[in-house]
Design a protein around this motif. Structure first.
Motif, mmCIF file in Angstrom:
data_model
loop_
_atom_site.group_PDB
_atom_site.id
_atom_site.type_symbol
_atom_site.label_atom_id
_atom_site.label_comp_id
_atom_site.label_asym_id
_atom_site.label_seq_id
_atom_site.Cartn_x
_atom_site.Cartn_y
_atom_site.Cartn_z
ATOM 1 N N GLY A 43 0.823 -1.210 0.000
ATOM 2 C CA GLY A 43 0.000 0.000 0.000
ATOM 3 C C GLY A 43 0.851 1.251 0.000
ATOM 4 O O GLY A 43 0.552 2.231 -0.692
ATOM 5 N N LEU A 44 1.937 1.226 0.769
ATOM 6 C CA LEU A 44 2.858 2.351 0.845
ATOM 7 C C LEU A 44 3.480 2.631 -0.526
ATOM 8 O O LEU A 44 3.528 3.778 -0.986
ATOM 9 C CB LEU A 44 3.938 2.013 1.876
ATOM 10 C CG LEU A 44 4.747 3.117 2.492
ATOM 11 C CD1 LEU A 44 3.856 4.102 3.223
ATOM 12 C CD2 LEU A 44 5.739 2.509 3.470
ATOM 13 N N MET A 45 3.918 1.586 -1.204
ATOM 14 C CA MET A 45 4.536 1.738 -2.526
ATOM 15 C C MET A 45 3.501 2.181 -3.561
ATOM 16 O O MET A 45 3.814 3.001 -4.433
ATOM 17 C CB MET A 45 5.212 0.442 -2.947
ATOM 18 C CG MET A 45 6.450 0.128 -2.117
ATOM 19 S SD MET A 45 7.217 -1.423 -2.561
ATOM 20 C CE MET A 45 7.875 -1.027 -4.154
ATOM 21 N N ASN A 46 2.288 1.656 -3.483
ATOM 22 C CA ASN A 46 1.253 2.045 -4.439
ATOM 23 C C ASN A 46 0.922 3.531 -4.337
ATOM 24 O O ASN A 46 0.782 4.222 -5.346
ATOM 25 C CB ASN A 46 -0.014 1.206 -4.241
ATOM 26 C CG ASN A 46 0.150 -0.211 -4.735
ATOM 27 O OD1 ASN A 46 1.007 -0.493 -5.570
ATOM 28 N ND2 ASN A 46 -0.668 -1.108 -4.222
ATOM 29 N N GLY A 49 13.001 9.562 -8.707
ATOM 30 C CA GLY A 49 13.358 8.341 -8.002
ATOM 31 C C GLY A 49 12.498 8.204 -6.767
ATOM 32 O O GLY A 49 11.911 9.172 -6.294
ATOM 33 N N PHE A 50 12.401 6.989 -6.287
ATOM 34 C CA PHE A 50 11.645 6.793 -5.064
ATOM 35 C C PHE A 50 12.216 5.603 -4.313
ATOM 36 O O PHE A 50 12.912 4.756 -4.860
ATOM 37 C CB PHE A 50 10.147 6.603 -5.337
ATOM 38 C CG PHE A 50 9.756 5.217 -5.749
ATOM 39 C CD1 PHE A 50 9.229 4.327 -4.821
ATOM 40 C CD2 PHE A 50 9.918 4.801 -7.053
ATOM 41 C CE1 PHE A 50 8.878 3.053 -5.198
ATOM 42 C CE2 PHE A 50 9.566 3.529 -7.434
ATOM 43 C CZ PHE A 50 9.038 2.648 -6.503
ATOM 44 N N ALA A 51 11.929 5.581 -3.035
ATOM 45 C CA ALA A 51 12.386 4.483 -2.182
ATOM 46 C C ALA A 51 11.300 4.194 -1.155
ATOM 47 O O ALA A 51 10.596 5.095 -0.710
ATOM 48 C CB ALA A 51 13.687 4.853 -1.480
ATOM 49 N N SER A 52 11.152 2.948 -0.837
ATOM 50 C CA SER A 52 10.217 2.517 0.206
ATOM 51 C C SER A 52 10.911 1.464 1.042
ATOM 52 O O SER A 52 11.741 0.703 0.547
ATOM 53 C CB SER A 52 8.951 1.907 -0.396
ATOM 54 O OG SER A 52 8.166 2.874 -1.010
ATOM 55 N N GLY A 53 10.540 1.414 2.281
ATOM 56 C CA GLY A 53 11.108 0.393 3.160
ATOM 57 C C GLY A 53 10.224 0.195 4.367
ATOM 58 O O GLY A 53 9.403 1.036 4.710
ATOM 59 N N GLY A 54 10.368 -0.929 4.967
ATOM 60 C CA GLY A 54 9.563 -1.189 6.146
ATOM 61 C C GLY A 54 10.045 -2.425 6.877
ATOM 62 O O GLY A 54 10.918 -3.148 6.407
ATOM 63 N N LYS A 83 2.557 -8.511 17.323
ATOM 64 C CA LYS A 83 2.681 -9.362 16.143
ATOM 65 C C LYS A 83 2.205 -8.686 14.860
ATOM 66 O O LYS A 83 2.719 -8.963 13.797
ATOM 67 C CB LYS A 83 1.962 -10.667 16.433
ATOM 68 C CG LYS A 83 1.073 -11.190 15.412
ATOM 69 C CD LYS A 83 0.427 -12.470 15.846
ATOM 70 C CE LYS A 83 -0.920 -12.496 15.189
ATOM 71 N NZ LYS A 83 -1.693 -13.622 15.358
ATOM 72 N N ASP A 84 1.230 -7.793 14.939
ATOM 73 C CA ASP A 84 0.701 -7.133 13.745
ATOM 74 C C ASP A 84 1.264 -5.723 13.528
ATOM 75 O O ASP A 84 0.767 -4.992 12.680
ATOM 76 C CB ASP A 84 -0.824 -7.046 13.829
ATOM 77 C CG ASP A 84 -1.476 -8.409 13.717
ATOM 78 O OD1 ASP A 84 -0.883 -9.281 13.059
ATOM 79 O OD2 ASP A 84 -2.579 -8.586 14.275
ATOM 80 N N LEU A 85 2.293 -5.341 14.257
ATOM 81 C CA LEU A 85 2.858 -4.004 14.096
ATOM 82 C C LEU A 85 3.777 -3.945 12.876
ATOM 83 O O LEU A 85 4.506 -4.883 12.580
ATOM 84 C CB LEU A 85 3.631 -3.600 15.343
ATOM 85 C CG LEU A 85 2.796 -3.381 16.606
ATOM 86 C CD1 LEU A 85 3.696 -3.005 17.768
ATOM 87 C CD2 LEU A 85 1.762 -2.295 16.389
ATOM 88 N N PHE A 86 3.718 -2.821 12.200
ATOM 89 C CA PHE A 86 4.536 -2.602 11.013
ATOM 90 C C PHE A 86 5.040 -1.166 11.044
ATOM 91 O O PHE A 86 4.306 -0.243 11.391
ATOM 92 C CB PHE A 86 3.700 -2.831 9.745
ATOM 93 C CG PHE A 86 4.396 -2.425 8.482
ATOM 94 C CD1 PHE A 86 5.359 -3.239 7.925
ATOM 95 C CD2 PHE A 86 4.108 -1.215 7.866
ATOM 96 C CE1 PHE A 86 6.012 -2.871 6.759
ATOM 97 C CE2 PHE A 86 4.756 -0.833 6.707
ATOM 98 C CZ PHE A 86 5.711 -1.664 6.153
ATOM 99 N N GLY A 87 6.276 -0.988 10.675
ATOM 100 C CA GLY A 87 6.847 0.357 10.578
ATOM 101 C C GLY A 87 7.433 0.529 9.188
ATOM 102 O O GLY A 87 8.103 -0.357 8.679
ATOM 103 N N GLY A 88 7.159 1.635 8.551
ATOM 104 C CA GLY A 88 7.684 1.826 7.202
ATOM 105 C C GLY A 88 7.600 3.268 6.771
ATOM 106 O O GLY A 88 7.014 4.118 7.444
ATOM 107 N N GLY A 89 8.183 3.514 5.650
ATOM 108 C CA GLY A 89 8.164 4.863 5.103
ATOM 109 C C GLY A 89 8.525 4.833 3.635
ATOM 110 O O GLY A 89 9.062 3.854 3.119
ATOM 111 N N SER A 90 8.217 5.910 2.945
ATOM 112 C CA SER A 90 8.578 6.026 1.541
ATOM 113 C C SER A 90 8.837 7.490 1.224
ATOM 114 O O SER A 90 8.388 8.382 1.940
ATOM 115 C CB SER A 90 7.469 5.471 0.641
ATOM 116 O OG SER A 90 6.317 6.260 0.716
#
Length: 134
Positions: free
Chosen positions: A8-11, A48-53, A64-71
């Motif tokens: 979703g972040l990348m989209n 250019g773009f970058a995403s990570g998580g 267990k369901d935690l997620f951290g990310g950015g783009s």
């Protein structure tokens, strides 16, 4: 299979880049002057773009369901030339400094051909316009 949060972040990032950079950004919308000259701006576009998580995998079941990310994304739009269309002839006007002799020669070539064509047409008409001696 459920969509991973990074998808979703990348989209979203790609959709925003698509909104900023399209074909109208590279070859701009035509500008028509009152005397019939059409001008098309031409730009150089870099992006250019970058995403990570990461998923948090802890011993605690609540994590267990935690997620951290950015783009992030970056776009650079630089005007480089104009296409000038007048009377069916197209001429390129470069905005960059042509310090290279070959670049300067290639830039001047269409104008040179146009002048030579006009000169040849002028010479072809000249003998026909001379009055005949009787």
């Amino acid at each position: 299979m459920a969509e991973h949060p990074i998808q979703g972040l990348m989209n979203v990032t790609m959709e925003k880049i698509h909104q900023m950079v399209d074909s109208n950004t590279i070859i701009g919308k035509p500008i028509t002057t009152e005397d019939g000259i059409t001008i098309l701006p031409v730009s150089k576009v870099s992006f250019g773009f970058a995403s990570g998580g990461t998923d948090f995998n802890g011993k605690n079941a609540a994590n267990k369901d935690l997620f951290g990310g950015g783009s992030g994304a970056g776009v650079n739009i630089q005007p480089v030339a104009f296409l000038v269309i007048k009377d069916g002839c197209v001429r390129t006007i470069q905005l960059s400094d042509s310090s290279n002799s070959i670049d300067r020669a290639l830039t001047m070539l269409p104008e040179l051909v146009e002048k030579l064509t006009a000169l040849v047409k002028k010479d072809d008409k000249a003998p026909a316009e001379e009055p005949k001696a009787e």
